[in-house]
Design an enzyme around this catalytic site. Structure first.
Site, PDB file in Angstrom:
ATOM      1  N   HIS A   1       4.662  19.237 -27.210  1.00 20.22           N
ATOM      2  CA  HIS A   1       3.416  18.798 -26.589  1.00 20.22           C
ATOM      3  C   HIS A   1       2.958  17.595 -27.417  1.00 20.22           C
ATOM      4  CE1 HIS A   1      -0.186  18.636 -24.421  1.00 20.22           C
ATOM      5  NE2 HIS A   1      -0.715  19.817 -24.656  1.00 20.22           N
TER       6      HIS A   1
ATOM      7  N   LYS B   1      14.862  25.550  -7.644  1.00 16.49           N
ATOM      8  CA  LYS B   1      16.161  24.919  -7.812  1.00 16.49           C
ATOM      9  C   LYS B   1      16.000  23.514  -8.378  1.00 16.49           C
ATOM     10  CE  LYS B   1      17.341  25.494  -3.523  1.00 16.49           C
ATOM     11  NZ  LYS B   1      18.130  25.440  -2.292  1.00 16.49           N
TER      12      LYS B   1
ATOM     13  N   ARG C   1       3.871  18.706 -16.856  1.00 18.03           N
ATOM     14  CA  ARG C   1       3.769  19.971 -17.586  1.00 18.03           C
ATOM     15  C   ARG C   1       4.614  21.003 -16.864  1.00 18.03           C
ATOM     16  NH1 ARG C   1      -1.146  23.111 -20.401  1.00 18.03           N
ATOM     17  NH2 ARG C   1      -0.662  21.441 -21.847  1.00 18.03           N
TER      18      ARG C   1
ATOM     19  N   ARG D   1      -7.881  21.436 -18.350  1.00 15.29           N
ATOM     20  CA  ARG D   1      -8.318  20.599 -19.455  1.00 15.29           C
ATOM     21  C   ARG D   1      -7.354  19.439 -19.716  1.00 15.29           C
ATOM     22  NH1 ARG D   1     -10.726  22.192 -24.884  1.00 15.29           N
ATOM     23  NH2 ARG D   1     -11.303  23.972 -23.600  1.00 15.29           N
ATOM     24  N   THR D   2      -6.084  19.745 -19.879  1.00 19.18           N
ATOM     25  CA  THR D   2      -5.126  18.680 -20.191  1.00 19.18           C
ATOM     26  C   THR D   2      -4.999  17.723 -19.017  1.00 19.18           C
ATOM     27  OG1 THR D   2      -3.941  20.155 -21.678  1.00 19.18           O
ATOM     28  CG2 THR D   2      -2.761  18.209 -20.931  1.00 19.18           C
TER      29      THR D   2
END
Lengths: 331, 331, 331
Positions: free
Chosen positions: B147, B95, B117, B67-68
């Site tokens: 967010h 890492k 994200r 969705r995002t």
């Protein structure tokens, strides 16, 4: 390979780009010159040229590679082409017959160019040999055979820094045996007139008769091999070969063949350090070298887009020379 | 955080959008005003503006979120940018060093903006701190931290319905403890001058000193908490927390903290009901509320594209102010 | 189905394309005529028309299908639309409620058209019935029910070769029982006035009362069934049905129902051989037939893009007739 190079049309223009083998110095130079022109596109506010508008480029990656696929995708988009990313499991195409059916279907959808990566040597040649005349094929890596756009972006990067290629010593370090990158680099360096090409590898990763077959000099000692060179190209070590009979541990490999500032000290003071990426830090080289002043590794990435734009637009340009008038019957 | 906000350039323009923290009321208001302008684009026959033509936006989603990611992709495409969707397994970037190499490579490909994200708090800041000056970073959710585009689309939705923010009571209901959405909402509400912000949660999901730290009022009873409020923002319950020590069953949660028409009856008659989506119907609220006349949940989705267009174009605009003349040397 | 066809707006224009059922010969003919116009686009140097510029088409594939998805994607891109490919696991939408929430969210993002493939018969109708008036739905295959764009590309291919449909004999061979393709083909052939439609299948794969229900003639013998026909349409055999009670081995199936040049010899000398692809060579037909002079299988693929462009642009055109002036309130 027959006399007629399968990559060229009857006028000698580039139609497919499958391997460095059989291409002339003039043609490789034309690719490099065209790429110079495309380098500026990335600096424009609008990073686009309309050379391939309305063309469809299909990425046929039978082996996954986010990095190479992404640079081809960006190159195609900067040329204003539409891009199809096709996820093709190798299982679905275990039979050559089915691979051909996949190809025929994409051709019937009027795809103009295939960018092919495949684990089998010769896969891109096979596809080019069976492709419809209106389609171009670019080899993005086939088995141990060739990775010609990688080699050309390396040549481009070297030429930008070392104008005169006819005076250079270049060393390639790593798994020469299994590397399609090394094979294409050696051919490109020799074709472009580099007088001395060295390969440096452990005995288990050095092909037997490489000196005779490729006209290079083989070294088994890194220090000795990089002495006085102008360019050091490190190859990526495939971790899956580690701990096999062919390779010792990562640590032991780094001890013998990992590049450090100290080992680099016998090379020319302005020697370039190159790597096709992604780097295994602490295996092929340490971070001091990777991020150091002689490293041009990130320039290689930028240059890769310009070189791929050059190759793609040259192949598409050759197509356009032959385009039939609209209304032409078509399967 | 140092005095110089890492999100702003030296002239105070938005360069990255990482968190609400440290941004002024004027700047947040500018984002909302710009988003008003973009809302009309979705109504046009051709839903496009050329503000970011030729720019490349890379979606770097280390956590999956269709969705995002989709709303950022649509926002970028409506601004005429090219979008790269990169599937990045968190394992490949365990890492920090490798994350930086990934970043450096994408920069070398002349990507102009990263939408990030990541499950780790601070990941977007880390990337912004190490990014090349020509690159902007937008935080699309980092761990429990922030967010900010979600918070801004919520502010935008509230402002469209409740013109004067300086008289509002707003309640946020759910897992306050783990919610990056709640943290960003509280900061945005306070910055924009909302006088009363309440948080409502079970004791196990309420941070200890939240009243002092954030200047909000904490409630453990839903009925009491929503009394007289103008806006009720429901948070999404992560189902993986269910049946852990922190949360009872879904059924039991709904019994205590699920929103129903009856429980909403003590709020203002024109109270808005909001949710960042996707809704767990029958857990956070029942369908009567979700689909009822006070729900603005789908408006939030529409508004999210306009707000993301605003943030993206403001960041890209700041880049353009600094653009070097073509021919500039480039790594 | 009620009197008002859910695929048409109140003026009788195509708004959704869900099934052949209930559509008039005039409307099907209009689709074929429009597709003729789009066939030339693939021959242009720039394979683009701006009919759907700024529109957003979302591919909602609950069943995977690279081939069908790709042709819809190419059709949308040739119309200059933006395309969203959404990977939707069927598990995430086990509940109808959640499917509707997914739909509502995409509508709120101002998606203009959904291309839906789903394992459940009626899924595309369900979505169309619940969609916002500004959205069009195209059925790309629902369960055993319908696959209308496949049927129309087949009609288009037949018409290009056999001008006068009112004199044809057409045979459909294979798993008639489970085939959404066959169902849509039969309806389209009858609507367009083809006087004789035959279906050929083993007894286990032939629906009981098909002759009465669909006005076709049923055959259980391939040789007899293809006698004097003008078109032979082979259906794809789903390998997962092999070795079940319904089907013998692939080898045995080919022995009885596989098409060979010899068996085709009783058909008209200029009979077309068709297949929706991908072919199982040696199961539905041998390679001599698949690649032979009467095969139009690859033409079907090319035609599929033109036909999908026609359907998409007709549906979008109907939307435009109704478009509200900018500033219209919007959820």
């Amino acid at each position: 390979m027959s006399k007629q190079n399968p990559q060229l049309d009857t006028q000698g223009n580039l139609k497919h780009f499958l391997t460095i083998e059989g291409l002339s110095r003039d043609l490789l130079t034309e690719i490099l010159d065209q790429a110079e022109g495309f380098l500026g596109v990335a600096q424009q506010a609008v990073k686009k040229v309309p050379l391939c508008r309305g063309k469809v480029v299909a990425n046929l990656f039978f082996e996954t590679s986010t990095r190479t696929r992404t640079t081809f995708e960006l190159a195609a988009k900067r040329l204003s082409a539409d891009v199809l990313n096709l996820n093709i499991s190798t299982s679905a195409t275990a039979k050559g017959e089915t691979l051909l059916d996949t190809l025929r279907n994409l051709e019937a959808m009027h795809v103009d160019m295939f960018v092919v990566r495949h684990a089998t040597s010769g896969a891109a040649h096979f596809i080019a040999a069976h492709a419809h005349p209106h389609v171009s094929v670019i080899n993005a890596g086939d088995g141990r055979h060739a990775h010609p756009t990688q080699a050309m972006l390396d040549m481009f990067t070297i030429r930008r820094h070392k104008q005169d290629l006819s005076r250079l010593r270049v060393a390639i370090v790593g798994d020469i045996m299994h590397s399609r990158v090394a094979r294409s680099q050696i051919l490109a360096l020799k074709t472009l007139g580099v007088p001395e090409v060295r390969v440096i590898a452990p005995g288990t990763l050095m092909p037997n008769s490489i000196e005779e077959s490729f006209g290079v000099r083989a070294y088994h000692d890194l220090r000795e091999g990089v002495r006085d060179v102008d360019v050091v190209i490190m190859l990526r070590i495939q971790r899956e070969r580690m701990n096999s009979a062919l390779l010792p541990s990562e640590h032991e490999y780094f001890q013998l063949f990992g590049l450090t500032e100290e080992r680099l000290s016998t090379a020319q003071p302005d020697a370039l350090v190159m790597h096709p990426g992604p780097i295994n830090r602490g295996v092929e080289m340490d971070s001091q070298v990777a991020d150091g002043p002689r490293s041009v590794i990130l320039e290689q990435v930028s240059n890769g887009i310009a070189v791929r734009m050059a190759v793609m637009s040259m192949c598409i340009g050759t197509q356009n020379l032959k385009i039939q008038p609209a209304g032409d019957a078509d399967g």
